[in-house]
Design an enzyme around this catalytic site. Structure first.
Site, PDB file in Angstrom:
ATOM      1  N   PRO A  97      -4.879  17.403   7.143  1.00 29.91           N
ATOM      2  CA  PRO A  97      -5.091  16.869   5.780  1.00 29.91           C
ATOM      3  C   PRO A  97      -3.772  16.090   5.108  1.00 29.91           C
ATOM      4  CG  PRO A  97      -6.143  18.865   5.667  1.00 29.91           C
ATOM      5  CD  PRO A  97      -5.301  18.880   6.612  1.00 29.91           C
ATOM      6  N   GLU A  98      -3.673  14.892   4.898  1.00 28.37           N
ATOM      7  CA  GLU A  98      -2.530  14.086   4.606  1.00 28.37           C
ATOM      8  C   GLU A  98      -2.865  13.555   3.324  1.00 28.37           C
ATOM      9  OE1 GLU A  98      -1.049  11.266   7.335  1.00 28.37           O
ATOM     10  OE2 GLU A  98      -1.841  12.599   8.979  1.00 28.37           O
ATOM     11  N   LYS A 103       1.185  16.183  -0.287  1.00 31.45           N
ATOM     12  CA  LYS A 103      -0.040  16.970   0.480  1.00 31.45           C
ATOM     13  C   LYS A 103      -0.116  18.138  -0.332  1.00 31.45           C
ATOM     14  CE  LYS A 103       1.672  15.561   4.971  1.00 31.45           C
ATOM     15  NZ  LYS A 103       2.133  16.214   6.029  1.00 31.45           N
ATOM     16  N   ARG A 125      -8.357  27.189  10.402  1.00 32.26           N
ATOM     17  CA  ARG A 125      -7.309  27.419  11.237  1.00 32.26           C
ATOM     18  C   ARG A 125      -6.338  28.475  10.400  1.00 32.26           C
ATOM     19  NH1 ARG A 125      -4.930  23.663  15.342  1.00 32.26           N
ATOM     20  NH2 ARG A 125      -3.597  25.393  15.813  1.00 32.26           N
ATOM     21  N   ARG A 180       6.580  14.246  16.891  1.00 32.75           N
ATOM     22  CA  ARG A 180       5.124  14.579  16.945  1.00 32.75           C
ATOM     23  C   ARG A 180       4.663  13.481  18.194  1.00 32.75           C
ATOM     24  NH1 ARG A 180       2.942  16.037  12.180  1.00 32.75           N
ATOM     25  NH2 ARG A 180       0.838  16.483  13.313  1.00 32.75           N
TER      26      ARG A 180
END
Ligand code: ZN
Length: 262
Positions: free
Chosen positions: A2-3, A59, A112, A250
């Site tokens: 989630p951004e 975030k 997670r 990334r």
């Protein structure tokens, strides 16, 4: 992960469903996501109160539950919020459920378990302690220019650095750079005002459009990189094969033809 657009979407859903209802208890099914508080304490502190308002920064989502009492939510890799009507059963991976007096509830779901739930006293103090930069959607162009101009390194690394600009993660950083036609490893220091203005506009466009579509990937424009990234993906602009590389720590997807290093 989630951004900013996902967290803004959770915020709007929460505002529309969960404010001003009496909290009757907090059910903690997995205390792993709790920070600096036990499940019992969390429930005791919130019971009888109401969520009054919410505030998003980057975030992080903050929900006010009284004077000097904020619930802080961070969604880690897989976190989300879901409102439960009376007879709904939450997902199997519901970690924490806030129960309301009318038998509805708000679920913090997180497969997670990299998410975080905490109670804090002072929002500004938290932001300062974490050293978070200004929110990506609340930044103006002159500040954006200053941030990019004052930092060495690749533009993608700058966009991802939460201490410089808060809210942008891997997927949307790639999307913003694709829209601005810039290679993710392009040096920020060499960019002209015109380049930076294009990047600034792309940042707003991508984040705002994703929010407007409630971050439903099926509804994102086909001209976006997000709907094509991955192995065998083709550039939606020129049709050439997309490339990937580790940039800014990334996995980045981009088109070497459309996104120049300059
Ligand atoms: Zn291309």
């Amino acid at each position: 992960m989630p951004e900013l657009p996902e967290v803004e979407t959770y915020k709007r859903d929460l505002d529309a469903t969960s404010l001003h209802q009496e909290i009757t208890g907090v059910e903690v099914r997995d205390a792993y996501v709790l920070q600096n508080i036990s499940g019992r304490q969390l429930s005791r502190r919130l019971e009888g109160r109401r969520f009054e308002s919410s505030y998003r920064h980057g975030k992080h989502l903050f929900v006010r539950a009284g004077d000097e009492l904020w619930l802080r939510l961070h969604f880690g890799m897989t976190g989300s919020l879901e409102y439960l009507n009376r007879d709904d059963i939450g997902p199997k991976t519901s970690r924490v459920i806030f129960h309301f007096a009318n038998n509805s509830g708000l679920v913090f779901d997180d497969q997670r378990k990299f998410g975080e739930i905490e109670l804090i006293k002072d929002l500004d103090e938290f932001l300062q302690k974490r050293g978070l930069g200004p929110d990506a959607l609340k930044i103006n162009f002159s500040l954006f220019k200053q941030i990019a101009g004052n930092h060495r390194g690749g533009m993608k690394a700058i966009l991802l650095n939460q201490q410089l600009i808060a809210g942008i993660g891997n997927l949307y950083a790639d999307e913003i750079l694709f829209r601005a036609r810039m290679h993710p490893a392009i040096a920020a220091a060499g960019l002209s005002d015109e380049d930076l203005a294009r990047l600034f506009r792309a940042t707003h466009y991508v984040l705002e459009k994703a929010i407007a579509l409630k971050t439903d990937f099926n509804r994102l424009p086909k001209s976006w990189l997000l709907t094509h990234r991955g192995k065998r993906g083709k550039c939606p602009r020129c049709g050439r094969a997309l490339k990937s590389a580790t940039i800014g720590g990334r996995t980045s997807w981009f088109c070497t033809h459309c996104q120049k290093r300059i």
